[in-house]
Design a protein around this motif. Structure first.
Motif, PDB file in Angstrom:
ATOM      1  N   SER A   7     -22.211 -20.505   1.331  1.00 50.88           N
ATOM      2  CA  SER A   7     -21.923 -20.466  -0.565  1.00 50.88           C
ATOM      3  C   SER A   7     -22.742 -19.279  -1.412  1.00 50.88           C
ATOM      4  N   ARG A   8     -23.206 -19.319  -1.978  1.00 49.10           N
ATOM      5  CA  ARG A   8     -23.916 -17.649  -3.147  1.00 49.10           C
ATOM      6  C   ARG A   8     -25.052 -17.436  -2.550  1.00 49.10           C
ATOM      7  N   MET A   9     -25.358 -16.224  -3.331  1.00 49.90           N
ATOM      8  CA  MET A   9     -26.652 -15.840  -2.605  1.00 49.90           C
ATOM      9  C   MET A   9     -27.079 -15.844  -3.655  1.00 49.90           C
ATOM     10  N   VAL A  10     -28.357 -16.349  -3.033  1.00 44.17           N
ATOM     11  CA  VAL A  10     -29.838 -17.183  -2.845  1.00 44.17           C
ATOM     12  C   VAL A  10     -30.903 -16.409  -3.665  1.00 44.17           C
ATOM     13  N   GLN A  12     -32.849 -11.725  -1.951  1.00 48.11           N
ATOM     14  CA  GLN A  12     -32.155 -10.717  -2.158  1.00 48.11           C
ATOM     15  C   GLN A  12     -33.583 -10.151  -1.409  1.00 48.11           C
ATOM     16  N   ARG A  19     -28.530 -17.198   1.493  1.00 49.30           N
ATOM     17  CA  ARG A  19     -27.016 -17.738   0.940  1.00 49.30           C
ATOM     18  C   ARG A  19     -27.023 -19.436   1.422  1.00 49.30           C
ATOM     19  N   GLU A  20     -26.706 -20.050   0.376  1.00 50.14           N
ATOM     20  CA  GLU A  20     -26.670 -21.998   0.373  1.00 50.14           C
ATOM     21  C   GLU A  20     -25.768 -21.805   1.252  1.00 50.14           C
ATOM     22  N   THR A  22     -23.575 -24.129   3.120  1.00 53.46           N
ATOM     23  CA  THR A  22     -23.171 -25.512   2.774  1.00 53.46           C
ATOM     24  C   THR A  22     -22.084 -26.811   3.556  1.00 53.46           C
ATOM     25  N   GLY A  56     -27.483 -27.771  -1.535  1.00 52.29           N
ATOM     26  CA  GLY A  56     -28.129 -26.760  -0.971  1.00 52.29           C
ATOM     27  C   GLY A  56     -28.966 -26.907  -0.372  1.00 52.29           C
ATOM     28  N   LYS A 116     -33.619 -24.848   1.740  1.00 53.55           N
ATOM     29  CA  LYS A 116     -34.522 -23.950   1.150  1.00 53.55           C
ATOM     30  C   LYS A 116     -34.953 -24.111  -0.702  1.00 53.55           C
TER      31      LYS A 116
END
Length: 129
Positions: A7-10, A12, A19-20, A22, A56, A116
């Motif tokens: 899913s979304r980039m957390v 960089q 990225r997460e 899922t 996540g 994470k």
């Protein structure tokens, strides 16, 4: 990476993007040892069954695709070295590596699966100020 839904980039960094994850749906791989196969299955089953992917709990760290050739090579080496270090370290203050790509660490498609972080170091520094 086809077995992992992102899913979304957390985050960089200089060489990598995070990225997460899922979901994980493993395909059969026939060129791995029984130990590797069981390890892959165990991780995916535990993660999916216990809801560890919801919210996540894991992220996938891979090489950025927008790097110039020279930086790209440095990034490949950097991620391979990081994976090597994390594979032998186990400490509460060091992020845990849960899995790695089934490829040569020096290939561009290599990635690592990590726990994470609940907060970034920058955020923690701001909290301490």
């Amino acid at each position: 990476i086809l077995e992992i839904t992102l899913s979304r980039m957390v985050g960089q960094g200089g060489f990598s993007v995070v990225r997460e994850i899922t979901s994980i749906a493993l395909n059969d791989i026939y060129d791995t040892s029984d130990k590797e196969t069981k390890s892959r299955e165990a991780f995916a089953n535990i993660a999916n069954q216990h809801g560890l992917l919801e919210g996540g709990k894991y992220v996938l760290k891979s090489l950025r695709t927008d790097l110039p050739d020279e930086e790209y090579q440095k990034g490949i080496e950097d991620l391979a070295i990081e994976a090597d270090f994390l594979s032998v370290l186990s400490h509460t203050n060091i992020i845990a590596m849960r899995a790695v790509a089934n490829s040569d660490p020096h290939e561009p498609r290599f990635f690592v699966v990590l726990d994470k972080l609940s907060y970034t170091l920058e955020r923690k520094f701001n909290y301490w100020r």
